[in-house]
Motif scaffolding. Structure first.
Motif, short mmCIF file in Angstrom:
data_model
loop_
_atom_site.label_atom_id
_atom_site.label_comp_id
_atom_site.label_asym_id
_atom_site.label_seq_id
_atom_site.Cartn_x
_atom_site.Cartn_y
_atom_site.Cartn_z
N LEU A 191 0.80 -1.23 0.00
CA LEU A 191 0.00 0.00 0.00
C LEU A 191 0.83 1.28 0.00
O LEU A 191 0.30 2.38 0.05
CB LEU A 191 -0.95 0.01 1.21
CG LEU A 191 -1.87 -1.21 1.32
CD1 LEU A 191 -2.79 -1.07 2.52
CD2 LEU A 191 -2.69 -1.39 0.05
N GLY A 192 2.16 1.12 0.00
CA GLY A 192 2.99 2.32 -0.13
C GLY A 192 3.90 2.60 1.06
O GLY A 192 4.46 3.70 1.15
N VAL A 193 4.08 1.64 1.96
CA VAL A 193 4.93 1.88 3.14
C VAL A 193 6.36 2.21 2.71
O VAL A 193 6.95 3.21 3.14
CB VAL A 193 4.90 0.65 4.09
CG1 VAL A 193 6.00 0.75 5.14
CG2 VAL A 193 3.54 0.56 4.75
N THR A 194 6.92 1.39 1.83
CA THR A 194 8.31 1.63 1.42
C THR A 194 8.40 2.94 0.63
O THR A 194 9.35 3.72 0.81
CB THR A 194 8.83 0.44 0.59
OG1 THR A 194 8.69 -0.74 1.38
CG2 THR A 194 10.29 0.61 0.22
N THR A 195 7.43 3.20 -0.20
CA THR A 195 7.42 4.46 -0.97
C THR A 195 7.49 5.66 -0.02
O THR A 195 8.29 6.57 -0.20
CB THR A 195 6.14 4.56 -1.84
OG1 THR A 195 6.10 3.43 -2.71
CG2 THR A 195 6.08 5.84 -2.64
N VAL A 196 6.66 5.64 1.02
CA VAL A 196 6.63 6.76 1.96
C VAL A 196 7.95 6.81 2.75
O VAL A 196 8.58 7.87 2.86
CB VAL A 196 5.42 6.65 2.92
CG1 VAL A 196 5.50 7.69 4.03
CG2 VAL A 196 4.12 6.82 2.14
N ALA A 197 8.40 5.65 3.26
CA ALA A 197 9.61 5.64 4.09
C ALA A 197 10.83 6.14 3.30
O ALA A 197 11.56 7.02 3.76
CB ALA A 197 9.86 4.23 4.63
N VAL A 198 11.03 5.59 2.12
CA VAL A 198 12.21 5.95 1.32
C VAL A 198 12.18 7.44 0.97
O VAL A 198 13.18 8.15 1.14
CB VAL A 198 12.25 5.09 0.03
CG1 VAL A 198 13.20 5.69 -0.99
CG2 VAL A 198 12.65 3.66 0.36
N ASN A 199 11.05 7.91 0.52
CA ASN A 199 11.00 9.31 0.07
C ASN A 199 11.06 10.30 1.23
O ASN A 199 11.62 11.38 1.09
CB ASN A 199 9.77 9.54 -0.82
CG ASN A 199 10.00 8.92 -2.17
OD1 ASN A 199 10.78 9.46 -2.97
ND2 ASN A 199 9.41 7.76 -2.43
#
Ligand SMILES: Nc1ncnc2c1ncn2[C@@H]1O[C@H](COP(=O)(O)OP(=O)(O)OP(=O)(O)O)[C@@H](O)[C@H]1O
Ligand SMILES: [Mg+2]
Length: 388
Positions: free
Chosen positions: A148-156
């Motif tokens: 759902l986008g956890v890595t997307t949010v964390a990395v960015n």
């Protein structure tokens, strides 16, 4: 010289606004930022100017104002709210204090009483400034469901915080089996979290430092073990040690977490100042998030610690953001728009979204979120100051 405190007044009575202006102007090191007649008019300015003090009229019919206070305290925990009311019943005082008001002033407002209240704010700010230990903030990003986008949010967030604040920032892949932070950043590190331990299993600061990989944005990445089977060798107490070391080395430590409540992840949550729970606008994600919030409530986490962020939001969603808030009985801190082509292109090219397509709606949203984070209050757990 003492720092200037900014104040804002929201009051329907023009004469009271004028008197408050005079009273505040006569105080040293207080600056009146703005005045408004009501919260509908004032809220935008309050959010933007983030005053140190908000002086709010509390009418007899107080329900709506109390809701505003709760909301302001959640979004701007560092703003002290004073209420002024012509009625001073014990019930009203209790309600106002519970909502988050710091001072209850009787109307007409007495200058000495107001001055004392302002001095208290100044003293509290000074105390926080001098006594808060210099310790990095740990922010975990989580969702019980995958994809759902956890890595997307964390990395960015990691990349954007590093670039925007110029503070030392670490990004840790705690998804020890399935982590993909390095892939999002196109890194091939020689070492991983496994290499941070010495022979007796303790964390070695020098080793920890040397097994982190610097991404060109400036963020330092601690990656998951190369061999997923090795993750079994990492204990929750080792995670505890790693995170304590990291927060003494970095100003921000962002954690990408697995989608489970295993003991290592729970340990990381304990040490986190903030946990961002990512939800997307569909029923199953909202249900999963509701369960997650229940777990955090049972763990005794305060509201300031747990922040819910909607990812992949679009105008066409059948479930709107206010409905998600209603279903969760929990405020939404941030909304990130849906933009699949841009996000997937960034992932596939291994360039963080905030650099790859920095002018896209989704990147801008994450960059704006990054600006907000230094304002977030840290969890009580850390503020109370347990020993390192
Ligand atoms: N704001 C967004 N708009 C559109 N698509 C998005 C957005 N955020 C994430 N995605 C997409 O969702 C998918 C999953 O993203 P991501 O890997 O960040 O999630 P995750 O929760 O870490 O998943 P995993 O279960 O693999 O850990 C990716 O294909 C990504 O492109
Ligand atoms: Mg992930």
């Amino acid at each position: 010289m003492a720092e200037k405190l900014s104040a804002m007044v929201v009051d329907a009575d023009k004469a009271v606004r004028k008197k408050l202006r005079n009273q505040l102007e006569q105080m040293d090191n207080v600056q009146l930022a703005s005045m408004a007649q009501d919260m509908d008019e004032g809220i935008r300015v309050i959010k933007k100017s983030k005053p140190d003090i908000l002086i709010l009229e509390l009418p007899e019919d107080s329900g709506k104002t109390l809701e505003w206070i709760e909301r302001i305290k959640l979004e701007l925990p560092n703003t002290a709210v004073f209420v002024s009311s012509a009625v001073k019943t014990p019930e009203l005082i209790i309600f106002a204090m519970r909502a988050g008001a710091q001072e209850f002033l009787s109307r007409p407002i007495d200058s000495d009483e107001l001055k004392k209240a302002v001095q208290k704010v100044r003293a509290a700010k000074e105390q926080v400034r001098t006594q808060t230990p210099k310790r990095g903030r740990i922010i975990a990003v989580f969702n019980k469901k995958g994809g759902l986008g956890v890595t997307t949010v964390a990395v960015n967030l990691g990349v954007a915080l590093s670039q925007a604040t110029k503070e030392k920032t670490a990004l840790v892949d705690l998804d020890l089996q399935l982590g993909d932070v390095t892939s999002f950043l196109n890194l091939s590190p020689d070492y991983s979290i496994i290499d941070a331990f010495n022979e007796s299993g303790g964390v070695d600061t020098v080793k920890l430092q040397s097994c982190m990989t610097r991404h060109e944005s400036g963020v330092f990445v601690l990656s998951e073990p190369k061999n997923p089977a090795e993750s079994e060798n990492v204990s929750s107490s080792q995670i505890n040690q790693i995170l304590r070391h990291l927060r003494s080395m970095f100003s921000y430590v962002i954690l990408d977490t697995p989608h489970t409540f295993d003991s290592r992840t729970l340990e990381a949550f304990e040490l986190s100042d903030n946990i961002i729970v990512v939800v997307v606008p569909n029923i199953s994600s909202v249900r999963a998030t509701k369960k997650t919030l229940g777990v955090f409530r049972d763990l005794g986490y305060v509201r300031d610690k747990v922040r819910v962020i909607v990812n992949r939001s679009s105008k066409k969603d059948p479930i709107k953001v206010d409905k998600i808030e209603e279903a969760l009985h929990y405020p939404i801190t941030w909304v990130i728009p849906n933009n699949y082509p841009v996000v997937i292109d960034a992932i596939n090219s291994g360039v963080p979204l905030v650099n790859h397509k920095g002018d896209s709606n989704v990147a801008r949203s994450i960059l704006d979120l990054t600006n907000d984070i230094p304002e977030w209050s840290r969890s009580l757990y850390v503020e109370i100051g347990e020993k390192d």
